[in-house]
Design a protein around this motif. Structure first.
Motif, PDB file in Angstrom:
ATOM      1  N   VAL A  74       8.130  59.335  63.666  1.00 62.04           N
ATOM      2  CA  VAL A  74       8.293  58.042  62.997  1.00 62.04           C
ATOM      3  C   VAL A  74       9.614  57.986  62.235  1.00 62.04           C
ATOM      4  CG1 VAL A  74       7.382  56.597  61.133  1.00 62.04           C
ATOM      5  CG2 VAL A  74       5.839  57.497  62.882  1.00 62.04           C
ATOM      6  N   GLN A  75       9.989  59.075  61.580  1.00 59.53           N
ATOM      7  CA  GLN A  75      11.255  59.065  60.847  1.00 59.53           C
ATOM      8  C   GLN A  75      12.452  59.049  61.800  1.00 59.53           C
ATOM      9  OE1 GLN A  75      11.170  62.178  57.855  1.00 59.53           O
ATOM     10  NE2 GLN A  75       9.799  60.987  56.550  1.00 59.53           N
ATOM     11  N   ALA A  76      12.325  59.694  62.953  1.00 57.85           N
ATOM     12  CA  ALA A  76      13.390  59.614  63.960  1.00 57.85           C
ATOM     13  C   ALA A  76      13.495  58.194  64.514  1.00 57.85           C
ATOM     14  CB  ALA A  76      13.121  60.608  65.087  1.00 57.85           C
ATOM     15  N   TRP A  77      12.361  57.517  64.639  1.00 58.97           N
ATOM     16  CA  TRP A  77      12.364  56.128  65.115  1.00 58.97           C
ATOM     17  C   TRP A  77      13.018  55.210  64.086  1.00 58.97           C
ATOM     18  CZ3 TRP A  77      12.552  53.241  69.041  1.00 58.97           C
ATOM     19  CH2 TRP A  77      12.103  51.914  69.044  1.00 58.97           C
ATOM     20  N   GLN A  78      12.761  55.456  62.826  1.00 50.88           N
ATOM     21  CA  GLN A  78      13.421  54.695  61.762  1.00 50.88           C
ATOM     22  C   GLN A  78      14.937  54.830  61.892  1.00 50.88           C
ATOM     23  OE1 GLN A  78      13.476  56.446  57.760  1.00 50.88           O
ATOM     24  NE2 GLN A  78      12.643  54.521  56.959  1.00 50.88           N
ATOM     25  N   MET A  79      15.393  56.034  62.153  1.00 55.77           N
ATOM     26  CA  MET A  79      16.819  56.298  62.318  1.00 55.77           C
ATOM     27  C   MET A  79      17.365  55.622  63.576  1.00 55.77           C
ATOM     28  SD  MET A  79      18.561  60.065  62.437  1.00 55.77           S
ATOM     29  CE  MET A  79      20.344  60.294  62.459  1.00 55.77           C
ATOM     30  N   THR A  80      16.565  55.621  64.640  1.00 53.69           N
ATOM     31  CA  THR A  80      16.966  54.981  65.894  1.00 53.69           C
ATOM     32  C   THR A  80      17.243  53.499  65.691  1.00 53.69           C
ATOM     33  OG1 THR A  80      15.595  56.536  67.148  1.00 53.69           O
ATOM     34  CG2 THR A  80      16.264  54.519  68.274  1.00 53.69           C
ATOM     35  N   MET A  81      16.323  52.823  65.013  1.00 55.29           N
ATOM     36  CA  MET A  81      16.474  51.386  64.812  1.00 55.29           C
ATOM     37  C   MET A  81      17.646  51.075  63.884  1.00 55.29           C
ATOM     38  SD  MET A  81      14.390  50.218  66.860  1.00 55.29           S
ATOM     39  CE  MET A  81      14.695  48.508  66.446  1.00 55.29           C
ATOM     40  N   LEU A  82      17.913  51.961  62.937  1.00 54.14           N
ATOM     41  CA  LEU A  82      19.073  51.773  62.073  1.00 54.14           C
ATOM     42  C   LEU A  82      20.360  51.945  62.874  1.00 54.14           C
ATOM     43  CD1 LEU A  82      20.347  51.304  59.333  1.00 54.14           C
ATOM     44  CD2 LEU A  82      19.965  53.727  58.786  1.00 54.14           C
ATOM     45  N   ALA A  83      20.381  52.931  63.771  1.00 57.54           N
ATOM     46  CA  ALA A  83      21.552  53.130  64.632  1.00 57.54           C
ATOM     47  C   ALA A  83      21.778  51.916  65.522  1.00 57.54           C
ATOM     48  CB  ALA A  83      21.366  54.385  65.486  1.00 57.54           C
ATOM     49  N   ALA A  84      20.692  51.360  66.065  1.00 57.24           N
ATOM     50  CA  ALA A  84      20.810  50.180  66.924  1.00 57.24           C
ATOM     51  C   ALA A  84      21.361  48.991  66.137  1.00 57.24           C
ATOM     52  CB  ALA A  84      19.454  49.840  67.524  1.00 57.24           C
ATOM     53  N   TYR A  85      20.914  48.850  64.892  1.00 60.63           N
ATOM     54  CA  TYR A  85      21.433  47.751  64.074  1.00 60.63           C
ATOM     55  C   TYR A  85      22.923  47.942  63.790  1.00 60.63           C
ATOM     56  CZ  TYR A  85      22.676  44.965  60.070  1.00 60.63           C
ATOM     57  OH  TYR A  85      23.345  44.109  59.224  1.00 60.63           O
ATOM     58  N   LEU A  86      23.308  49.148  63.388  1.00 61.38           N
ATOM     59  CA  LEU A  86      24.714  49.403  63.074  1.00 61.38           C
ATOM     60  C   LEU A  86      25.595  49.214  64.303  1.00 61.38           C
ATOM     61  CD1 LEU A  86      24.260  52.507  60.749  1.00 61.38           C
ATOM     62  CD2 LEU A  86      25.072  50.242  60.065  1.00 61.38           C
ATOM     63  N   ALA A  87      25.043  49.519  65.489  1.00 62.00           N
ATOM     64  CA  ALA A  87      25.803  49.318  66.728  1.00 62.00           C
ATOM     65  C   ALA A  87      26.074  47.841  66.978  1.00 62.00           C
ATOM     66  CB  ALA A  87      25.037  49.920  67.903  1.00 62.00           C
ATOM     67  N   SER A  88      25.212  46.977  66.448  1.00 61.67           N
ATOM     68  CA  SER A  88      25.366  45.534  66.665  1.00 61.67           C
ATOM     69  C   SER A  88      26.343  44.895  65.684  1.00 61.67           C
ATOM     70  CB  SER A  88      24.003  44.839  66.543  1.00 61.67           C
ATOM     71  OG  SER A  88      23.555  44.846  65.187  1.00 61.67           O
ATOM     72  N   THR A  89      26.767  45.648  64.661  1.00 53.02           N
ATOM     73  CA  THR A  89      27.695  45.100  63.674  1.00 53.02           C
ATOM     74  C   THR A  89      29.136  45.353  64.107  1.00 53.02           C
ATOM     75  OG1 THR A  89      27.726  47.141  62.357  1.00 53.02           O
ATOM     76  CG2 THR A  89      26.012  45.519  61.848  1.00 53.02           C
ATOM     77  N   GLU A  90      30.049  44.665  63.482  1.00 55.13           N
ATOM     78  CA  GLU A  90      31.459  44.749  63.883  1.00 55.13           C
ATOM     79  C   GLU A  90      32.058  46.119  63.622  1.00 55.13           C
ATOM     80  OE1 GLU A  90      35.714  42.431  63.030  1.00 55.13           O
ATOM     81  OE2 GLU A  90      33.842  41.748  62.068  1.00 55.13           O
ATOM     82  N   TYR A  91      31.678  46.743  62.500  1.00 62.35           N
ATOM     83  CA  TYR A  91      32.331  47.991  62.104  1.00 62.35           C
ATOM     84  C   TYR A  91      31.457  49.232  62.304  1.00 62.35           C
ATOM     85  CZ  TYR A  91      35.634  44.781  59.950  1.00 62.35           C
ATOM     86  OH  TYR A  91      36.543  43.779  59.741  1.00 62.35           O
ATOM     87  N   GLY A  92      30.191  49.070  62.643  1.00 67.47           N
ATOM     88  CA  GLY A  92      29.329  50.234  62.808  1.00 67.47           C
ATOM     89  C   GLY A  92      29.260  51.038  61.526  1.00 67.47           C
TER      90      GLY A  92
ATOM     91  N   GLY B 263      32.048  52.566  60.538  1.00 71.78           N
ATOM     92  CA  GLY B 263      33.430  52.541  60.059  1.00 71.78           C
ATOM     93  C   GLY B 263      34.228  53.793  60.325  1.00 71.78           C
ATOM     94  N   VAL B 264      33.837  54.584  61.324  1.00 75.89           N
ATOM     95  CA  VAL B 264      34.552  55.822  61.648  1.00 75.89           C
ATOM     96  C   VAL B 264      35.050  55.743  63.087  1.00 75.89           C
ATOM     97  CG1 VAL B 264      34.372  58.325  61.907  1.00 75.89           C
ATOM     98  CG2 VAL B 264      33.192  57.173  60.025  1.00 75.89           C
ATOM     99  N   PRO B 265      36.357  55.913  63.309  1.00 72.49           N
ATOM    100  CA  PRO B 265      36.892  55.844  64.675  1.00 72.49           C
ATOM    101  C   PRO B 265      36.235  56.875  65.595  1.00 72.49           C
ATOM    102  CG  PRO B 265      38.666  55.818  63.051  1.00 72.49           C
ATOM    103  CD  PRO B 265      37.413  56.135  62.308  1.00 72.49           C
ATOM    104  N   GLY B 266      35.944  56.460  66.808  1.00 69.96           N
ATOM    105  CA  GLY B 266      35.384  57.369  67.800  1.00 69.96           C
ATOM    106  C   GLY B 266      33.871  57.429  67.823  1.00 69.96           C
ATOM    107  N   VAL B 267      33.230  56.960  66.756  1.00 65.55           N
ATOM    108  CA  VAL B 267      31.764  56.975  66.710  1.00 65.55           C
ATOM    109  C   VAL B 267      31.230  55.749  67.440  1.00 65.55           C
ATOM    110  CG1 VAL B 267      29.725  56.837  65.246  1.00 65.55           C
ATOM    111  CG2 VAL B 267      31.653  58.269  64.559  1.00 65.55           C
ATOM    112  N   GLN B 268      30.426  55.969  68.452  1.00 65.65           N
ATOM    113  CA  GLN B 268      29.815  54.880  69.211  1.00 65.65           C
ATOM    114  C   GLN B 268      28.319  54.849  68.891  1.00 65.65           C
ATOM    115  OE1 GLN B 268      30.927  54.413  73.341  1.00 65.65           O
ATOM    116  NE2 GLN B 268      32.746  55.711  73.076  1.00 65.65           N
ATOM    117  N   MET B 269      27.959  53.983  67.958  1.00 64.10           N
ATOM    118  CA  MET B 269      26.576  53.942  67.491  1.00 64.10           C
ATOM    119  C   MET B 269      25.610  53.522  68.592  1.00 64.10           C
ATOM    120  SD  MET B 269      26.622  55.147  64.513  1.00 64.10           S
ATOM    121  CE  MET B 269      24.931  54.816  64.040  1.00 64.10           C
TER     122      MET B 269
END
Length: 535
Positions: free
Chosen positions: A418-436, A438-444
């Motif tokens: 469940v905690q890994a799933w929480q992290m997954t959904m947060l990663a998916a949200y950050l991937a949908s934002t303009e800056y993720g 904010g670190v070059p090379g990181v593909q959320m």
């Protein structure tokens, strides 16, 4: 008699049986209680048995107005975040008569009505609006008595329920019996039945309080309590081989480790990652027993009681150091208990951050020791509530790298999933934002893909293939794969695998982003080791 009372178990064959338990013994080592045993051999991640619903469940006061009292769907934040299994647009409406229970549909209201609410609704109507709120255990006790009084609980279930210990003598010793007797007196005045006098009601209320299990969502959110004669017969161990999972009203007993035929099945009643003495105190005060499971027989020698000390084998922990550790632990648990009663993230976040800093800069605390780790869980929740998503991500990455594998080494442990799933959904949200982040090379987006694949691989074991949580993870994985294919087209698999490796390495680096405090210069030249001992 309702269908649920007549056919409580979903399984056609009973893969378990109830018998005398070797862990329920008196001072003379005589068995005085029952346990649930495996009727056949089970592998890890299997379902032992399942029930359509527990015999009785009662919601927390805070959950009455946003949770269906029949199917237990929690509507707050539905279709967002981690709880994608809640159908979009789900709402609840209150019972027009009693004004206490809420239902998500006419079908749920009708089912609850036929199961027994029609007999308790009038009683609850007379109590509407009274303060303070009626305790959930009292409501559960009244439901049990009313349904039995109208023959809506089978004789077998009733006899098994009445065999559960009431602990009335224990309640007398700790001073809580007076409150139980007052509740019983009030119940006897509200509901009159020739078979249920005040003493009988008090004993049943004691059974509810001392045997109830936690009613949960598929993502382990606590909703209230539940009582079932079979499930409440499963004994506790701090190293359990099984656990309870829910999907709406459906309750599943699942294996955490392989269980041989005729071996006893154990679940945990408490947070088993807590230190030894904390576990024992909680079990004694709440359930009136001293745990003698295999883990507790090893006392304070295991991971849960580890402290960080210099690795020099000649180093001796002084009495002053132990006193400092004990004081720090006591204060940190007090902070953890305090924040459970605070709701405003703006207030809670600084309190938690200060506690994390104290743990870190004391230099004694391993990052996985409780409640250091639990405070981080709370911090993540409040950062998300406050919309501080990049800060929450840094904390999730730290937990993912250093804490989850340590506290929950079984990959499909439900808390870890469940905690890994929480992290997954947060990663998916950050991937949908303009800056993720904010670190070059990181593909959320790729990191979210890796995480959703990891969760999907273990959700079949942690929750079961038909659980609404597993189905929602599967749908999200398919959605993310489809989006990725659109973006990449016919990308070379070898190139893609190399990029995934790069992102996996970056994810591990992110585990060191969040800092709980300043590094102590005095300890920079010291190699530290973890050692378990009592303080």
């Amino acid at each position: 008699m309702t269908e649920q009372a007549a056919l409580p178990a979903i399984s056609t064959a009973t893969p378990y049986y109830i018998a005398k338990s070797n862990v329920c013994v008196n001072s003379q080592k005589q068995s005085i209680g029952n346990g649930v045993f495996a009727g056949r051999k089970f592998g890890a991640g299997e379902e032992i048995t399942a029930f359509k619903r527990p015999l009785v469940a009662s919601l927390e006061t805070e959950r009455l107005s946003d949770t269906c009292a029949n199917c237990y769907v929690w509507t707050e934040g539905s279709s967002t975040g981690t709880r994608l299994y809640v159908p979009e647009g789900t709402r609840v409406s209150k019972c027009a008569a009693c004004q206490r229970f809420w239902y998500c549909s006419k079908a749920c209201q009708k089912e609850a009505w036929n199961r027994g609410h029609k007999h308790e609704c009038k009683m609850l109507t007379s109590m509407a609006g009274k303060q303070p709120p009626i305790p959930k255990a009292f409501l559960a006790c009244m439901e049990v008595l009313i349904r039995r009084g109208h023959r809506l609980i089978s004789d077998d279930d009733w006899e098994q329920l009445c065999r559960l210990p009431s602990h009335i003598e224990d309640f007398k010793q700790d001073g809580r019996c007076e409150n139980i007797e007052m509740m019983a007196m009030g119940a006897s005045r509200t509901f009159s039945h020739k078979d249920f006098d005040k003493d009988f009601i008090a004993a049943m209320y004691g059974r509810i309080i001392s045997n109830a299990l936690t009613l949960i969502t598929p993502t382990l959110d606590p909703l209230g309590i539940m009582v079932d004669p079979t499930l409440c017969s499963v004994n506790h161990a701090c190293n359990p081989n099984a656990y309870i999972m829910m999907d709406g009203p459906r309750v599943s007993l699942r294996t955490l480790r392989p269980i041989k035929k005729d071996k006893e099945i154990f679940i945990s009643y408490i947070e088993t990652t807590n230190p030894y003495h904390i576990r024992q105190e909680e079990l004694q005060s709440r359930w009136f027993f001293t745990c003698r499971c295999a883990k507790c027989q090893k006392g304070t020698t295991l991971q849960e009681d580890m402290w960080k000390i210099p690795a020099n084998p000649e180093f001796v922990v002084s009495a002053q150091d132990k006193q400092s550790m004990a004081s720090s632990q006591e204060q940190t648990f007090k902070v953890y208990d305090k924040i459970q009663h605070l709701a405003d993230p703006k207030v809670v976040i600084p309190v938690i951050e200060q506690a994390l800093q104290i743990c870190h800069e004391s230099h004694f605390w391993p990052i996985h020791r409780q409640p250091y780790a639990a405070l981080r869980d709370e911090l993540i929740l409040h950062l998300l509530a406050e919309g501080k998503y990049t800060d929450a991500w840094a904390q999730c990455a730290k937990r993912y790298k250093y804490i989850l594998p340590k506290l929950y080494p079984v990959p499909f442990h439900p808390v870890r999933v469940v905690q890994a799933w929480q992290m997954t959904m947060l990663a998916a949200y950050l991937a949908s934002t303009e800056y993720g982040v904010g670190v070059p090379g990181v593909q959320m987006g790729l990191i979210a893909m890796m995480l959703v694949k990891q969760v999907l691989d273990v959700a079949y074991l942690s929750h079961g293939p038909e659980n609404a949580f597993t189905m929602s993870v599967k749908r999200k994985a398919e959605e993310m794969i489809g989006e990725l294919k659109k973006c990449l087209g016919n990308a070379d698999h070898e190139v893609m695998n190399r990029e995934l490796e790069v992102q996996r390495d970056m994810l591990m680096e992110m585990g060191d982003w969040a800092k709980d405090g300043e590094a102590l210069a005095a300890l920079e030249n010291f190699e530290m080791a973890e050692k378990a001992f009592s303080v």
